[in-house]
Design an enzyme around this catalytic site. Structure first.
Site, mmCIF file in Angstrom:
data_model
loop_
_atom_site.group_PDB
_atom_site.id
_atom_site.type_symbol
_atom_site.label_atom_id
_atom_site.label_comp_id
_atom_site.label_asym_id
_atom_site.label_seq_id
_atom_site.Cartn_x
_atom_site.Cartn_y
_atom_site.Cartn_z
ATOM 1 N N ASN A 1 -20.640 -18.102 -1.780
ATOM 2 C CA ASN A 1 -20.385 -19.418 -2.596
ATOM 3 C C ASN A 1 -21.242 -19.252 -3.942
ATOM 4 O O ASN A 1 -22.383 -19.230 -3.717
ATOM 5 C CB ASN A 1 -20.875 -20.739 -1.766
ATOM 6 N N ASP B 1 -11.835 -21.623 -2.899
ATOM 7 C CA ASP B 1 -12.388 -22.405 -1.700
ATOM 8 C C ASP B 1 -11.731 -23.845 -1.767
ATOM 9 O O ASP B 1 -11.330 -24.392 -2.727
ATOM 10 C CB ASP B 1 -13.926 -22.567 -1.707
ATOM 11 N N GLU C 1 -9.845 -23.012 7.189
ATOM 12 C CA GLU C 1 -10.964 -23.330 7.665
ATOM 13 C C GLU C 1 -11.161 -24.489 8.578
ATOM 14 O O GLU C 1 -10.172 -25.262 8.602
ATOM 15 C CB GLU C 1 -11.713 -23.967 6.172
ATOM 16 N N GLU D 1 -16.770 -17.104 -3.517
ATOM 17 C CA GLU D 1 -16.068 -18.381 -3.037
ATOM 18 C C GLU D 1 -16.219 -19.386 -4.375
ATOM 19 O O GLU D 1 -17.275 -19.809 -4.627
ATOM 20 C CB GLU D 1 -16.282 -18.879 -1.644
ATOM 21 N N GLU E 1 -18.970 -15.796 6.078
ATOM 22 C CA GLU E 1 -19.378 -16.578 5.266
ATOM 23 C C GLU E 1 -20.877 -16.861 5.263
ATOM 24 O O GLU E 1 -21.083 -17.168 6.227
ATOM 25 C CB GLU E 1 -18.531 -17.856 4.916
HETATM 26 P P1 C2E Z 1 -18.078 -24.917 2.390
HETATM 27 O O1 C2E Z 1 -18.297 -23.763 1.526
HETATM 28 O O2 C2E Z 1 -16.540 -25.493 2.477
HETATM 29 O O3 C2E Z 1 -18.404 -24.533 3.749
HETATM 30 C C1 C2E Z 1 -17.832 -24.930 5.277
HETATM 31 C C2 C2E Z 1 -18.686 -25.927 5.803
HETATM 32 O O4 C2E Z 1 -17.929 -26.350 7.033
HETATM 33 C C3 C2E Z 1 -19.878 -25.467 6.221
HETATM 34 O O5 C2E Z 1 -20.851 -26.695 6.241
HETATM 35 C C4 C2E Z 1 -19.653 -25.007 7.778
HETATM 36 O O6 C2E Z 1 -20.769 -25.081 8.470
HETATM 37 C C5 C2E Z 1 -18.793 -26.017 8.252
HETATM 38 N N1 C2E Z 1 -17.837 -25.812 9.044
HETATM 39 C C6 C2E Z 1 -17.438 -24.520 9.485
HETATM 40 N N2 C2E Z 1 -16.462 -24.663 10.491
HETATM 41 C C7 C2E Z 1 -16.369 -25.808 10.860
HETATM 42 C C8 C2E Z 1 -15.514 -26.484 11.881
HETATM 43 O O7 C2E Z 1 -15.011 -25.988 12.807
HETATM 44 N N3 C2E Z 1 -15.688 -27.941 12.014
HETATM 45 C C9 C2E Z 1 -16.731 -28.448 11.030
HETATM 46 N N4 C2E Z 1 -16.663 -29.899 11.222
HETATM 47 N N5 C2E Z 1 -17.188 -27.844 10.169
HETATM 48 C C10 C2E Z 1 -17.201 -26.573 9.912
HETATM 49 P P2 C2E Z 1 -22.124 -26.466 5.446
HETATM 50 O O8 C2E Z 1 -22.762 -25.205 6.102
HETATM 51 O O9 C2E Z 1 -22.961 -27.629 5.770
HETATM 52 O O10 C2E Z 1 -21.975 -26.500 4.101
HETATM 53 C C11 C2E Z 1 -21.529 -27.420 3.081
HETATM 54 C C12 C2E Z 1 -21.053 -27.284 1.860
HETATM 55 O O11 C2E Z 1 -22.241 -26.659 1.082
HETATM 56 C C13 C2E Z 1 -20.285 -25.815 1.825
HETATM 57 O O12 C2E Z 1 -18.936 -26.196 2.249
HETATM 58 C C14 C2E Z 1 -20.604 -25.488 0.493
HETATM 59 O O13 C2E Z 1 -19.892 -26.373 -0.501
HETATM 60 C C15 C2E Z 1 -22.179 -25.907 0.305
HETATM 61 N N6 C2E Z 1 -22.798 -24.634 0.394
HETATM 62 C C16 C2E Z 1 -23.131 -24.016 1.615
HETATM 63 N N7 C2E Z 1 -24.076 -22.766 1.341
HETATM 64 C C17 C2E Z 1 -23.862 -22.670 0.034
HETATM 65 C C18 C2E Z 1 -24.648 -21.510 -0.836
HETATM 66 O O14 C2E Z 1 -25.205 -20.702 -0.347
HETATM 67 N N8 C2E Z 1 -24.436 -21.800 -2.106
HETATM 68 C C19 C2E Z 1 -23.320 -22.854 -2.748
HETATM 69 N N9 C2E Z 1 -23.287 -22.838 -4.094
HETATM 70 N N10 C2E Z 1 -23.169 -23.899 -1.759
HETATM 71 C C20 C2E Z 1 -23.149 -23.700 -0.582
HETATM 72 CA CA CA Z 2 -17.192 -21.859 1.035
HETATM 73 CA CA CA Z 3 -14.695 -24.365 2.245
#
Ligand code: C2E
Ligand code: CA
Ligand code: CA
Length: 249
Positions: free
Chosen positions: A80, A142, A199, A112, A25
């Site tokens: 995403n 998602d 996830e 997603e 991802e």
């Molecule tokens: P999401 O799409 O649900 O992405 C998963 C989030 O959970 C990611 O946070 C990831 O780093 C984190 N994560 C993965 N495995 C674990 C784990 O085992 N434990 C914990 N505590 N966390 C874990 P991240 O990277 O901070 O992204 C947060 C949100 O920001 C994402 O949730 C998504 O909604 C948004 N986002 C991130 N990148 C993009 C993007 O390129 N485009 C868009 N539109 N939204 C994005």
């Molecule tokens: Ca996602």
């Molecule tokens: Ca997610």
């Protein structure tokens, strides 16, 4: 966006039974010169509000597919989309143009989307989703289980995959309701012919329990944190070295 400061990082998604990586991802990262690293949970909503999510997303998809096209062909890239992109009728065209430009096979791309993204204009979202699926792009739902989940949506929309939110996974060992909910989701996905990814898997015991319940895919810190292009290449070299050694043994 203008200075191209946003970068995709990549988090592995594995086959839970074999632990082999099946895809990644893309997760956006931004380090501001003055503010330092800023969480996407903070700047993505601001980018949506200011109306710059589309150029930001296009830049990111370009960079992500330029990296992912160097991976083994069998690995997918998951990307995403923000809710506002599902009301913008140019979204599908932008995605296809970017794929054309970088030469990335649409059949290796997954998009997603969240239930929130489907709510404001379901007809518009459906049109975009259909355009993407027509060229072989797969569509994942998602964060399933949070927000305004509606089972009716699963009848109206055809999803290829469902991602079970971390909230259920993190409490799967501690409380019975989470366990029952996950089992029900898995049974439903099997009936509807959808793949599933759980996830936020952080502990071995969670992964074991999910395999017992028949969950196919997993993602979380247990298997790997999001990492930049170079570190991801290193991760893949190591993963494929281990796979080759296992085949020889
Ligand atoms: P999401 O799409 O649900 O992405 C998963 C989030 O959970 C990611 O946070 C990831 O780093 C984190 N994560 C993965 N495995 C674990 C784990 O085992 N434990 C914990 N505590 N966390 C874990 P991240 O990277 O901070 O992204 C947060 C949100 O920001 C994402 O949730 C998504 O909604 C948004 N986002 C991130 N990148 C993009 C993007 O390129 N485009 C868009 N539109 N939204 C994005
Ligand atoms: Ca996602
Ligand atoms: Ca997610």
């Amino acid at each position: 966006v203008a200075t191209e400061e946003v970068e995709p990082h990549f988090q592995p998604i594995v086959d839970l039974a074999t632990r082999q990586v099946i895809g990644f991802e893309a997760l956006v990262r931004w380090t501001d010169r003055d503010l330092g690293p800023v969480s996407p949970a903070v700047f993505i909503p601001i980018a949506e509000e200011r109306g710059i999510i589309s150029p930001l997303s296009q830049l990111l998809l370009r960079k992500a597919t330029q990296t992912a096209r160097n991976w083994p062909d069998e690995l997918f890239l998951s990307f995403n989309l923000s809710p506002s992109q599902l009301v913008d009728q140019n979204t599908a065209q932008h995605i296809l143009a970017t794929l054309h430009r970088t030469g990335f096979d649409p059949r290796r791309l997954e998009i997603e989307i969240t239930e929130t993204g489907l709510m404001s204009d379901p007809a518009s979202a459906e049109k975009i989703v259909n355009e993407l699926r027509a060229v072989g792009i797969r569509v994942s739902l998602d964060d399933f289980g949070t927000g305004q989940s509606s089972l009716g949506r699963l009848r109206e929309f055809q999803f290829d995959k469902l991602k079970i939110d971390r909230a259920f996974v993190s409490s799967i060992l501690a409380d019975k309701p989470s366990e029952h909910i996950i089992r029900a989701i898995l049974a439903m996905c099997q009936g509807l012919g959808m793949d599933v990814v759980a996830e936020g898997i952080e502990e071995e015991a969670q992964a074991k329990r999910l395999v017992q319940f028949g969950c196919g895919g997993g993602q979380g810190y247990l298997f790997g944190k999001p990492a930049d292009s170079e570190a991801t290449m290193g991760y893949l070299r190591e993963a494929y070295r281990i796979m080759a050694a296992a085949r020889r043994a």
